[in-house]
Design an enzyme around this catalytic site. Structure first.
Site, PDB file in Angstrom:
ATOM      1  N   ASP A  50       1.215  -0.931   0.138  1.00 13.05           N
ATOM      2  CA  ASP A  50      -0.653  -0.595   0.045  1.00 13.05           C
ATOM      3  C   ASP A  50       0.718   1.414  -0.347  1.00 13.05           C
ATOM      4  OD1 ASP A  50      -2.716   1.125  -0.041  1.00 13.05           O
ATOM      5  OD2 ASP A  50      -1.697   2.174   1.660  1.00 13.05           O
ATOM      6  N   GLU A  54      -4.759   2.768  -4.652  1.00 12.32           N
ATOM      7  CA  GLU A  54      -3.365   2.619  -4.353  1.00 12.32           C
ATOM      8  C   GLU A  54      -2.513   0.999  -3.561  1.00 12.32           C
ATOM      9  OE1 GLU A  54      -5.002   4.465  -0.591  1.00 12.32           O
ATOM     10  OE2 GLU A  54      -5.309   4.257  -2.794  1.00 12.32           O
TER      11      GLU A  54
END
Length: 512
Positions: free
Chosen positions: A370, A414
């Protein structure tokens, strides 16, 4: 069921176009081969039919000659029996001549008949009772004077002295005195025109021949006619012994007289030194077959060529379709921004690898990656720069996840997920740390070359590794990796944390 099978076959063909094309070519070649074998069989059949026809013709020819010889021989024996009767000997010469030779004089081709004395002088004959021709040099006289056991003798072809040089053959028998001594011969002359007449009635093609040959190799008659100057002695022919040593037979050879290749069928005339020969030319026999061969050959070649062309075109069309389907499938499983696998493809990979893990004693590791503070980065630099950052992160992940079975996918926003089959916890940590370091170094280098300062761009990574015995489900594995990711977030970000599959579960932290 059937459409699915067809579709699978089409897909398989599209992935192996050269094999499909080669199989089609082999099939076309097989069709050509079958056509060729059929034509060869038809050729053999044509030759066999010609042989059977020639055998029938030569049998009829031999039979006709044999009947004529038998009839002439009976006339000879009747003549000898009559000459020896005292009543006939005491008849008036003209009456005796009329009695003995009148019937023969009426024959068309049996044109000579007579009796000689022991010195070969003609005593009486069908053509004249006054001319005393000397036949002492003829083979049909000499052979009987030299031996009493000859029986019926058939002479070689000669030119008759008594009939202006007409070509003839003589049949002769010995006449003995009461004491067995040689008294003379009785003879019957058959014009060679008789044999030519027999041959003229036979049709064996424009380049075929029919012939009557003696066993000494001399030619009696031939159709078409061959001048004596061009007539060879066939005893020197390599195939002539075959005629001598067999009552009948068949062979193929090229004629020495005109160079034509012919199919020879022969048969010995029983009880005679004569051989009847029928020889159609091979080109005449195969004339209709050649027409058929051209038609079948051209047609089969054209059809086979067209079939090959269609098969190859179809094979490459199927290949293009398979490639298009593969590309479409790839597009449906690829994230359009980063080029990594998308969420849908990721779910399939996870399911497949989990099922495989249950079948073997290996390991399966999952990394949750992440981007740190990506919302702030996106707000500061805009979505375009945010997309570039995500592409850069995806490239770093792809460079570290390179094994054939590995899978890197964009989970959403993301967040990225890496699936590492056959990878234990230690190696999974190495891969995760490699991704983190690669991004950190590359982003640092990028910041140094940028005209305006860039916000730091890092990732946090959570790792989880499963064995066949634990955890109990795929959901537990992914949840463990997710929890490890949040541990990395709480630890200050830009770090890697591994989940302990035996540790108690904690609730996930909120935010990133």
């Amino acid at each position: 069921m059937f459409p699915n099978s067809v579709r699978r076959a089409a897909v398989l063909a599209g992935r192996r176009p050269f094999i499909v094309g080669a199989l089609g070519t082999l099939l076309a070649a097989g069709v050509l081969g079958v056509s060729l074998l059929t034509l060869v069989a038809a050729r053999d059949t044509a030759i066999q039919h010609a042989h059977e026809t020639s055998r029938n013709v030569v049998a009829v020819l031999s039979s006709n000659i044999s009947r004529t010889i038998e009839s002439s021989d009976q006339s000879l024996q009747t003549l000898i029996a009559a000459v020896d009767k005292p009543a006939v000997q005491h008849m008036d010469a003209d009456v005796r001549h009329e009695l003995l030779f009148n019937r023969t004089a009426a024959s068309r081709y049996v044109t000579g008949m007579g009796v000689t004395d022991a010195r070969g002088r003609l005593i009486d004959g069908c053509c004249s009772s006054t001319h005393h021709w000397d036949f002492s040099d003829r083979d049909y006289f000499l052979v009987h004077r030299q031996s009493a056991k000859v029986g019926l003798y058939i002479s070689a072809v000669y030119r008759a002295r008594s009939r202006g040089g007409v070509e003839a053959m003589a049949l002769s028998r010995r006449i003995d005195n009461a004491d067995g001594s040689f008294k003379g011969v009785a003879l019957v002359a058959i014009d060679v025109a008789y044999f030519r007449h027999l041959l003229d009635d036979l049709d064996v093609g424009p380049h075929g021949i029919t012939a009557i040959v003696r066993t000494d190799g001399t030619l009696v008659a031939r159709n078409p006619y061959l001048p004596p100057a061009l007539t060879p002695n066939f005893s020197k022919s390599p195939s002539f012994p075959l005629m001598i040593n067999h009552a009948s037979g068949f062979y193929a050879a090229r004629a020495s007289t005109d160079g034509v290749f012919r199919l020879y069928t022969f048969q010995r005339v029983p009880g005679t030194p004569l051989i009847a020969v029928v020889a159609p030319a091979l080109d005449d026999v195969l004339a209709s077959w050649r027409t058929l061969a051209w038609m079948v050959g051209v047609s089969a070649s054209a059809i086979s060529f067209a079939f090959c062309a269609v098969v190859w075109l179809l094979a490459f069309a199927l290949r293009d379709r398979a490639l298009a389907e593969d590309r479409l499938t790839e597009l449906t499983q690829t994230d359009s921004l980063t080029g990594l696998k998308n969420r849908r493809a990721l779910d399939d990979v996870l399911e497949n690898e989990w099922e495989r893990l249950q079948r073997n004693d290996s390991s399966l590791s999952v990394l949750y990656v992440d981007a740190d503070h990506f919302k702030q980065y996106n707000d500061k630099y805009g979505h375009a720069e945010g997309d570039k950052a995500l592409k850069h992160l995806a490239a770093c992940i792809a460079r570290r996840v390179r094994r054939r079975g590995d899978c890197a996918a964009r989970y959403g926003g993301e967040e990225f997920v890496v699936v590492l089959p056959d990878t234990d916890a230690a190696n999974a940590l190495l891969v995760a740390e490699g991704i983190r370091e690669a991004l950190e170094k590359s982003w640092r280098a990028r910041r140094e070359t940028a005209t305006a300062g860039l916000h730091p761009f890092t990732v946090s990574i959570g790792c989880a590794t499963a064995r066949r015995t634990r955890p109990a489900s795929l959901g537990e594995l992914t949840k463990a990796a997710d929890l490890a990711l949040y541990e990395a977030k709480r630890a200050g970000r830009n770090c890697v944390r591994a989940a302990s599959m035996d540790a108690p579960r904690t609730d996930a932290a909120q935010g990133n």
